[in-house]
Scaffold this motif. Structure first.
Motif, PDB file in Angstrom:
ATOM      1  N   UNK A  97       4.776  -3.244  -9.593  1.00  0.00           N
ATOM      2  CA  UNK A  97       3.066  -2.867 -10.105  1.00  0.00           C
ATOM      3  C   UNK A  97       1.953  -2.097  -9.579  1.00  0.00           C
ATOM      4  N   UNK A  98       0.375  -2.507  -9.609  1.00  0.00           N
ATOM      5  CA  UNK A  98      -0.352  -2.004  -9.018  1.00  0.00           C
ATOM      6  C   UNK A  98      -1.459  -2.794  -7.548  1.00  0.00           C
ATOM      7  N   UNK A  99      -1.234  -2.147  -6.534  1.00  0.00           N
ATOM      8  CA  UNK A  99      -2.025  -2.755  -5.973  1.00  0.00           C
ATOM      9  C   UNK A  99      -3.289  -2.488  -5.446  1.00  0.00           C
ATOM     10  N   UNK A 100      -4.690  -3.112  -5.807  1.00  0.00           N
ATOM     11  CA  UNK A 100      -5.752  -2.215  -5.516  1.00  0.00           C
ATOM     12  C   UNK A 100      -6.311  -3.089  -4.796  1.00  0.00           C
ATOM     13  N   UNK A 101      -6.639  -2.064  -3.880  1.00  0.00           N
ATOM     14  CA  UNK A 101      -7.859  -2.556  -2.113  1.00  0.00           C
ATOM     15  C   UNK A 101      -9.082  -2.589  -2.919  1.00  0.00           C
ATOM     16  N   UNK A 102      -9.721  -3.047  -2.706  1.00  0.00           N
ATOM     17  CA  UNK A 102     -11.582  -2.918  -3.716  1.00  0.00           C
ATOM     18  C   UNK A 102     -12.311  -3.421  -1.434  1.00  0.00           C
ATOM     19  N   UNK A 103     -12.752  -2.420  -2.195  1.00  0.00           N
ATOM     20  CA  UNK A 103     -13.635  -2.251  -1.273  1.00  0.00           C
ATOM     21  C   UNK A 103     -13.173  -1.557   0.696  1.00  0.00           C
ATOM     22  N   UNK A 104     -12.465  -0.955  -0.220  1.00  0.00           N
ATOM     23  CA  UNK A 104     -11.098  -0.782   1.268  1.00  0.00           C
ATOM     24  C   UNK A 104     -11.824   0.174   2.643  1.00  0.00           C
ATOM     25  N   UNK A 105     -13.162   1.045   2.086  1.00  0.00           N
ATOM     26  CA  UNK A 105     -13.628   0.277   3.705  1.00  0.00           C
ATOM     27  C   UNK A 105     -14.097  -0.395   4.585  1.00  0.00           C
ATOM     28  N   UNK A 106     -14.045  -2.122   4.463  1.00  0.00           N
ATOM     29  CA  UNK A 106     -14.057  -3.019   4.859  1.00  0.00           C
ATOM     30  C   UNK A 106     -12.889  -3.714   5.802  1.00  0.00           C
ATOM     31  N   UNK A 107     -11.764  -2.611   5.357  1.00  0.00           N
ATOM     32  CA  UNK A 107     -10.369  -2.803   5.893  1.00  0.00           C
ATOM     33  C   UNK A 107     -10.776  -3.329   7.735  1.00  0.00           C
ATOM     34  N   UNK A 108     -10.657  -3.941   8.414  1.00  0.00           N
ATOM     35  CA  UNK A 108     -10.426  -4.483   9.283  1.00  0.00           C
ATOM     36  C   UNK A 108      -9.727  -2.949  10.173  1.00  0.00           C
ATOM     37  N   UNK A 109     -10.738  -2.579  11.188  1.00  0.00           N
ATOM     38  CA  UNK A 109      -9.156  -1.509  11.956  1.00  0.00           C
ATOM     39  C   UNK A 109      -7.973  -2.004  12.606  1.00  0.00           C
ATOM     40  N   UNK A 110      -7.834  -3.044  13.007  1.00  0.00           N
ATOM     41  CA  UNK A 110      -6.882  -3.788  13.319  1.00  0.00           C
ATOM     42  C   UNK A 110      -5.661  -4.429  12.618  1.00  0.00           C
ATOM     43  N   UNK A 111      -5.713  -3.739  11.105  1.00  0.00           N
ATOM     44  CA  UNK A 111      -5.213  -4.187  10.478  1.00  0.00           C
ATOM     45  C   UNK A 111      -4.751  -2.637   9.668  1.00  0.00           C
ATOM     46  N   UNK A 112      -5.679  -1.280  10.270  1.00  0.00           N
ATOM     47  CA  UNK A 112      -5.569  -0.422   9.187  1.00  0.00           C
ATOM     48  C   UNK A 112      -4.147   0.356   9.654  1.00  0.00           C
ATOM     49  N   UNK A 113      -4.152   0.084  11.122  1.00  0.00           N
ATOM     50  CA  UNK A 113      -2.530   0.869  11.973  1.00  0.00           C
ATOM     51  C   UNK A 113      -1.628  -0.108  10.567  1.00  0.00           C
ATOM     52  N   UNK A 114      -1.483  -1.567  10.863  1.00  0.00           N
ATOM     53  CA  UNK A 114      -0.286  -1.921  10.260  1.00  0.00           C
ATOM     54  C   UNK A 114      -0.222  -1.441   8.859  1.00  0.00           C
ATOM     55  N   UNK A 115      -0.884  -1.718   7.678  1.00  0.00           N
ATOM     56  CA  UNK A 115      -1.102  -1.104   6.712  1.00  0.00           C
ATOM     57  C   UNK A 115      -0.544   0.016   6.266  1.00  0.00           C
ATOM     58  N   UNK A 116      -1.125   1.426   6.941  1.00  0.00           N
ATOM     59  CA  UNK A 116      -1.214   2.701   7.317  1.00  0.00           C
ATOM     60  C   UNK A 116       0.921   2.996   6.851  1.00  0.00           C
ATOM     61  N   UNK A 117       1.589   1.737   7.960  1.00  0.00           N
ATOM     62  CA  UNK A 117       2.943   1.633   8.101  1.00  0.00           C
ATOM     63  C   UNK A 117       3.868   1.058   5.905  1.00  0.00           C
ATOM     64  N   UNK A 118       3.123   0.648   6.168  1.00  0.00           N
ATOM     65  CA  UNK A 118       3.277  -0.420   4.294  1.00  0.00           C
ATOM     66  C   UNK A 118       3.303   0.826   3.694  1.00  0.00           C
ATOM     67  N   UNK A 119       2.158   2.063   4.082  1.00  0.00           N
ATOM     68  CA  UNK A 119       1.966   2.953   3.155  1.00  0.00           C
ATOM     69  C   UNK A 119       3.398   3.639   2.576  1.00  0.00           C
ATOM     70  N   UNK A 120       3.737   4.167   4.213  1.00  0.00           N
ATOM     71  CA  UNK A 120       4.274   5.286   4.478  1.00  0.00           C
ATOM     72  C   UNK A 120       5.977   4.595   3.924  1.00  0.00           C
ATOM     73  N   UNK A 121       6.393   3.753   4.648  1.00  0.00           N
ATOM     74  CA  UNK A 121       7.536   3.108   5.065  1.00  0.00           C
ATOM     75  C   UNK A 121       7.922   1.869   3.480  1.00  0.00           C
ATOM     76  N   UNK A 122       6.928   1.652   2.343  1.00  0.00           N
ATOM     77  CA  UNK A 122       6.641   0.229   1.639  1.00  0.00           C
ATOM     78  C   UNK A 122       8.061  -1.080   2.058  1.00  0.00           C
ATOM     79  N   UNK A 123       7.921  -0.945   3.308  1.00  0.00           N
ATOM     80  CA  UNK A 123       8.195  -2.221   4.101  1.00  0.00           C
ATOM     81  C   UNK A 123       7.075  -3.072   4.879  1.00  0.00           C
ATOM     82  N   UNK A 124       7.423  -4.075   5.384  1.00  0.00           N
ATOM     83  CA  UNK A 124       6.644  -5.296   5.952  1.00  0.00           C
ATOM     84  C   UNK A 124       7.248  -6.778   6.154  1.00  0.00           C
ATOM     85  N   UNK A 125       6.653  -7.250   7.537  1.00  0.00           N
ATOM     86  CA  UNK A 125       7.746  -8.441   7.759  1.00  0.00           C
ATOM     87  C   UNK A 125       6.198  -9.795   7.811  1.00  0.00           C
ATOM     88  N   UNK A 126       6.317 -10.845   6.396  1.00  0.00           N
ATOM     89  CA  UNK A 126       5.899 -11.900   6.724  1.00  0.00           C
ATOM     90  C   UNK A 126       5.407 -11.984   7.826  1.00  0.00           C
TER      91      UNK A 126
END
Length: 481
Positions: free
Chosen positions: A231-260
């Motif tokens: 489906x679609x993931x909608x990040x509302x007010x993405x400018x408020x995303x904490x810097x600490x998580x931005x690097x991890x989320x970038x990897x998710x965008x690139x690889x479409x993989x993540x670890x709970x």
């Protein structure tokens, strides 16, 4: 053969372009004023319009909305001797094809014209917008139609989209409309409120967690990224995303993989990303408040939603749409509107944009109750007072001073017509006749422009002035159409 219109007060420029266009076997008309140019554009279908910025009767950029609102709007090329970066930005956002500075070479103009005509030929017959389900998205203004064009492009692809615009412009609605018109419409539309994410729970919220991963994790939890699979993931007010998580989320965008959180195994999620913000992410990147590499990823395609103040022609259709929906929701009969209802709405600045408009309309519907007609009196007094003050200041060019130049009628601040010109004259030393006539002329012209909506033909008909005399008076008193 294409039909070209040149609107420029420089006769030599008009003659040069007319000669060039004629040699290319196209038809060309010229006009030296905005009024004449608009008259030609509204009476004949043109493929391309060359438009100067500074003209005797106004700014060329001001007529862009009217050109774009034509049944078959032309491709507009701004051709000006005034290098204005802000003007260029405004022109491009208004939908112009190109922005050229004088003097431009014959070759450059020929190339621009050729490209514009080729583009126009290729897009002829396309009906991408018409094929969309826009049942919840309302608007016909050129600015919002340009956004619809981008929406149609976004719906056809899986590319990442960044939607920008002020608070209340409808960014989430646009995002959900993209989803509903995409091939992922059968999947979930998952909203992530980045402003509501706490740094302690952000990873768990996005990626999920395993039971016992931290205190309070009493069961496995699926994260929002996984919920958006297919489906679609909608990040509302993405400018408020904490810097600490931005690097991890970038990897998710690139690889479409993540670890709970608390898990040793990676999971995958095939989601489409749409993000939105009311902040300037480029400025945030410069201030190290947002990662540049993440910004590059999320803004593959950008859709900007204009504020409501820049598209007042959409207010009536938005109001009709929402009031009908409210009446249905509350079980009321369909309501009509008083003659001045939309005039007041269209005169307000709408700092809260469409969201504020809908809230105001709901209050008006409730205030009207079982009455069949909604009048301006049903609108909040604060709104009506602001509109009245703004109208007075536009008419007189002076700030409203309560008790001196305004009064109250039915709870609404209104101008005591001509008070500064006529009534106060008896309480002070008389001005010279020339000063008195000048003040009266300015008030008259300001009110005439307001009542006619800036329609030049109507102004000339009512005032009985010649065109040259009118332009002379407008320049004298610092007024514009």
């Amino acid at each position: 053969m294409a039909h070209i219109l040149v609107i420029d007060d420089d006769i030599e420029v008009c003659e040069t372009l007319e000669s060039l266009i004629g040699r290319l076997s196209h038809d060309c008309d010229t006009a030296q004023t905005l009024g004449r140019g608009l008259s030609l554009a509204e009476g004949k279908s043109y493929d391309v319009v060359f438009l100067d910025v500074r003209l005797p009767d106004g700014n060329g950029l001001d007529i862009l909305p009217r050109l774009m609102a034509l049944p078959n709007p032309p491709e507009v090329v701004i051709l000006t001797g005034q290098g204005d970066p802000d003007g260029a930005e405004m022109a491009i956002e208004g939908g112009v094809w190109d922005y050229l500075l004088k003097p431009s070479s014959v070759r450059e103009i020929s190339l621009t014209l050729g490209r514009a005509l080729k583009y126009r030929e290729e897009k002829a017959g396309k009906s991408e917008i018409e094929s969309l389900d826009l049942s919840d998205v309302v608007g016909k203004s050129p600015l919002i139609r340009a956004s619809f064009e981008l929406l149609a492009q976004a719906a056809r692809t899986d590319t990442n989209v960044l939607i920008t615009g002020e608070t209340g412009t409808g960014k989430e609605l646009f995002a959900s409309t993209i989803h509903e018109n995409s091939r992922r419409r059968d999947g979930r539309f998952v909203v992530v409120d980045c402003a509501g994410l706490t740094e302690t729970l952000v990873e768990s919220t996005l990626f999920g967690h395993r039971k016992g991963a931290f205190t309070g994790a009493q069961a496995d939890r699926i994260g929002l990224v996984k919920l958006a699979d297919k489906g679609t993931l909608f990040l509302d007010e993405v400018g408020e995303m904490p810097l600490s998580i931005q690097k991890a989320f970038l990897r998710v965008l690139q690889e479409r993989t993540f670890r709970p959180v608390g898990d040793t195994r990676e999971q995958t999620s095939d989601f489409r990303l749409v993000a939105a913000t009311n902040r300037d992410l480029d400025v945030m990147v410069e201030k190290d408040q947002f990662r540049a590499d993440l910004l590059f990823r999320i803004k593959t395609m950008r859709i900007h939603l204009p504020p409501l103040s820049q598209r007042p022609e959409d207010i009536r259709s938005l109001a009709l749409f929402h009031v009908e929906r409210l009446c249905s929701q509350y079980g009321m009969e369909r309501k009509s509107f008083g003659s001045n209802f939309f005039t007041v709405l269209e005169s307000y600045s709408w700092p809260g944009n469409v969201r504020e408009l809908f809230n105001i309309l709901e209050r008006a519907v409730i205030a009207a109750g079982n009455e069949k007609t909604i009048y301006a009196m049903h609108l909040p007094r604060a709104l009506r007072i602001e509109v009245a003050k703004a109208q007075i200041e536009r008419m007189t060019g002076s700030e409203v001073v309560p008790g001196k130049n305004v009064g109250l009628v039915d709870g609404m601040v209104v101008r005591k017509i001509g008070q500064d010109v006529f009534e106060d004259i008896f309480d002070q030393a008389l001005p010279s006749l020339r000063e008195f006539k000048g003040t009266a002329e300015k008030v008259y012209l300001g009110e005439l422009i307001r009542q006619s909506g800036g329609d030049l033909a109507r102004i000339l008909e009512v005032s009985g002035l010649s065109r040259s005399h009118l332009y002379s008076l407008l320049k004298k008193y610092g007024l514009s159409l």
